[in-house]
Motif scaffolding. Sequence first.
Motif, PDB file in Angstrom:
ATOM      1  N   SER A  46       0.849  -1.194   0.000  1.00  0.00           N
ATOM      2  CA  SER A  46       0.000   0.000   0.000  1.00  0.00           C
ATOM      3  C   SER A  46       0.881   1.238   0.000  1.00  0.00           C
ATOM      4  CB  SER A  46      -0.896   0.028   1.233  1.00  0.00           C
ATOM      5  OG  SER A  46      -1.774  -1.060   1.228  1.00  0.00           O
ATOM      6  N   ILE A  47       0.508   2.199  -0.816  1.00  0.00           N
ATOM      7  CA  ILE A  47       1.214   3.473  -0.869  1.00  0.00           C
ATOM      8  C   ILE A  47       0.184   4.565  -0.605  1.00  0.00           C
ATOM      9  CG2 ILE A  47       2.516   5.077  -2.304  1.00  0.00           C
ATOM     10  CD1 ILE A  47       3.539   2.665  -3.853  1.00  0.00           C
ATOM     11  N   GLU A  48       0.481   5.420   0.343  1.00  0.00           N
ATOM     12  CA  GLU A  48      -0.417   6.526   0.670  1.00  0.00           C
ATOM     13  C   GLU A  48       0.278   7.831   0.310  1.00  0.00           C
ATOM     14  OE1 GLU A  48      -2.383   8.507   4.608  1.00  0.00           O
ATOM     15  OE2 GLU A  48      -2.210   6.339   4.519  1.00  0.00           O
ATOM     16  N   VAL A  49      -0.391   8.651  -0.471  1.00  0.00           N
ATOM     17  CA  VAL A  49       0.159   9.936  -0.880  1.00  0.00           C
ATOM     18  C   VAL A  49      -0.689  11.018  -0.242  1.00  0.00           C
ATOM     19  CG1 VAL A  49       0.672  11.436  -2.835  1.00  0.00           C
ATOM     20  CG2 VAL A  49       0.951   8.969  -3.067  1.00  0.00           C
ATOM     21  N   ASP A  50      -0.037  11.893   0.488  1.00  0.00           N
ATOM     22  CA  ASP A  50      -0.731  12.991   1.150  1.00  0.00           C
ATOM     23  C   ASP A  50      -0.325  14.289   0.462  1.00  0.00           C
ATOM     24  OD1 ASP A  50      -2.175  14.548   2.892  1.00  0.00           O
ATOM     25  OD2 ASP A  50      -0.691  14.459   4.502  1.00  0.00           O
ATOM     26  N   CYS A  51      -1.228  14.815  -0.376  1.00  0.00           N
ATOM     27  CA  CYS A  51      -0.929  16.064  -1.063  1.00  0.00           C
ATOM     28  C   CYS A  51      -2.229  16.806  -1.342  1.00  0.00           C
ATOM     29  CB  CYS A  51      -0.157  15.812  -2.350  1.00  0.00           C
ATOM     30  SG  CYS A  51      -1.078  14.907  -3.603  1.00  0.00           S
ATOM     31  N   SER A  52      -2.081  18.085  -1.607  1.00  0.00           N
ATOM     32  CA  SER A  52      -3.239  18.910  -1.935  1.00  0.00           C
ATOM     33  C   SER A  52      -3.637  18.656  -3.392  1.00  0.00           C
ATOM     34  CB  SER A  52      -2.899  20.383  -1.731  1.00  0.00           C
ATOM     35  OG  SER A  52      -1.967  20.802  -2.704  1.00  0.00           O
ATOM     36  N   PRO A  53      -4.826  19.060  -3.784  1.00  0.00           N
ATOM     37  CA  PRO A  53      -5.208  18.927  -5.193  1.00  0.00           C
ATOM     38  C   PRO A  53      -4.240  19.674  -6.118  1.00  0.00           C
ATOM     39  CG  PRO A  53      -7.148  19.341  -3.874  1.00  0.00           C
ATOM     40  CD  PRO A  53      -5.956  19.504  -2.968  1.00  0.00           C
ATOM     41  N   GLU A  54      -3.756  20.831  -5.679  1.00  0.00           N
ATOM     42  CA  GLU A  54      -2.793  21.596  -6.470  1.00  0.00           C
ATOM     43  C   GLU A  54      -1.497  20.808  -6.661  1.00  0.00           C
ATOM     44  OE1 GLU A  54      -0.845  24.700  -8.506  1.00  0.00           O
ATOM     45  OE2 GLU A  54      -2.956  24.336  -8.102  1.00  0.00           O
ATOM     46  N   GLU A  55      -1.012  20.190  -5.592  1.00  0.00           N
ATOM     47  CA  GLU A  55       0.213  19.389  -5.683  1.00  0.00           C
ATOM     48  C   GLU A  55       0.006  18.167  -6.584  1.00  0.00           C
ATOM     49  OE1 GLU A  55       2.106  20.321  -1.268  1.00  0.00           O
ATOM     50  OE2 GLU A  55       0.585  18.759  -1.503  1.00  0.00           O
ATOM     51  N   ALA A  56      -1.144  17.546  -6.503  1.00  0.00           N
ATOM     52  CA  ALA A  56      -1.439  16.391  -7.355  1.00  0.00           C
ATOM     53  C   ALA A  56      -1.500  16.802  -8.823  1.00  0.00           C
ATOM     54  CB  ALA A  56      -2.754  15.750  -6.926  1.00  0.00           C
ATOM     55  N   ARG A  57      -2.122  17.946  -9.093  1.00  0.00           N
ATOM     56  CA  ARG A  57      -2.207  18.448 -10.465  1.00  0.00           C
ATOM     57  C   ARG A  57      -0.820  18.681 -11.038  1.00  0.00           C
ATOM     58  NH1 ARG A  57      -1.228  22.723 -12.819  1.00  0.00           N
ATOM     59  NH2 ARG A  57      -1.018  23.973 -10.967  1.00  0.00           N
ATOM     60  N   ARG A  58       0.023  19.322 -10.264  1.00  0.00           N
ATOM     61  CA  ARG A  58       1.392  19.588 -10.728  1.00  0.00           C
ATOM     62  C   ARG A  58       2.178  18.292 -10.927  1.00  0.00           C
ATOM     63  NH1 ARG A  58       3.488  24.874  -7.344  1.00  0.00           N
ATOM     64  NH2 ARG A  58       2.027  26.334  -8.307  1.00  0.00           N
ATOM     65  N   ALA A  59       2.022  17.349  -9.998  1.00  0.00           N
ATOM     66  CA  ALA A  59       2.763  16.084 -10.093  1.00  0.00           C
ATOM     67  C   ALA A  59       2.369  15.302 -11.347  1.00  0.00           C
ATOM     68  CB  ALA A  59       2.516  15.240  -8.845  1.00  0.00           C
ATOM     69  N   MET A  60       1.109  15.399 -11.758  1.00  0.00           N
ATOM     70  CA  MET A  60       0.652  14.681 -12.948  1.00  0.00           C
ATOM     71  C   MET A  60       0.857  15.484 -14.224  1.00  0.00           C
ATOM     72  SD  MET A  60      -2.710  12.593 -11.697  1.00  0.00           S
ATOM     73  CE  MET A  60      -3.638  13.975 -11.088  1.00  0.00           C
ATOM     74  N   GLY A  61       1.351  16.719 -14.090  1.00  0.00           N
ATOM     75  CA  GLY A  61       1.637  17.535 -15.265  1.00  0.00           C
ATOM     76  C   GLY A  61       0.404  18.145 -15.908  1.00  0.00           C
ATOM     77  N   LEU A  62      -0.680  18.273 -15.155  1.00  0.00           N
ATOM     78  CA  LEU A  62      -1.901  18.865 -15.700  1.00  0.00           C
ATOM     79  C   LEU A  62      -1.799  20.390 -15.691  1.00  0.00           C
ATOM     80  CD1 LEU A  62      -4.509  16.564 -13.941  1.00  0.00           C
ATOM     81  CD2 LEU A  62      -3.720  16.453 -16.301  1.00  0.00           C
ATOM     82  N   PRO A  63      -2.435  21.067 -16.636  1.00  0.00           N
ATOM     83  CA  PRO A  63      -2.335  22.530 -16.695  1.00  0.00           C
ATOM     84  C   PRO A  63      -3.112  23.187 -15.559  1.00  0.00           C
ATOM     85  CG  PRO A  63      -3.894  21.754 -18.327  1.00  0.00           C
ATOM     86  CD  PRO A  63      -3.254  20.533 -17.717  1.00  0.00           C
ATOM     87  N   ASP A  64      -2.664  24.376 -15.188  1.00  0.00           N
ATOM     88  CA  ASP A  64      -3.347  25.157 -14.159  1.00  0.00           C
ATOM     89  C   ASP A  64      -4.440  25.977 -14.838  1.00  0.00           C
ATOM     90  OD1 ASP A  64      -4.173  26.579 -11.979  1.00  0.00           O
ATOM     91  OD2 ASP A  64      -2.347  27.791 -11.813  1.00  0.00           O
ATOM     92  N   LEU A  65      -5.679  25.587 -14.646  1.00  0.00           N
ATOM     93  CA  LEU A  65      -6.811  26.272 -15.277  1.00  0.00           C
ATOM     94  C   LEU A  65      -7.492  27.253 -14.336  1.00  0.00           C
ATOM     95  CD1 LEU A  65      -8.370  23.261 -17.204  1.00  0.00           C
ATOM     96  CD2 LEU A  65      -6.803  25.009 -18.053  1.00  0.00           C
TER      97      LEU A  65
END
Length: 78
Positions: free
Chosen positions: A4-23
């Motif tokens: 099991s892997i648990e990632v604790d991040c904000s939606p903004e951090e997740a967006r940046r980590a996945m390379g999604l654009p900032d809309l």
Amino acid sequence: MKISIEVDCSPEEARRAMGLPDLSPLHDRYVALLQQSLEQKAVAPEVLEGLMRNWAPMGETGANFWRSMFEAGSKPGG
């Protein structure tokens, strides 16, 4: 074996980590234009109802749910 892997991040951090654009600038502009249109009464209620129907989860069922919520909240004493 179970890993099991648990990632604790904000939606903004997740967006940046996945390379999604900032809309968020686009979203802010859209909301400002919508508010301006509502204040100037430049949008017919039918147009807003159509938008809400398209955005609502589960289509017509979701729209009916939100309509009943707004009607219940707008009644005196509600």
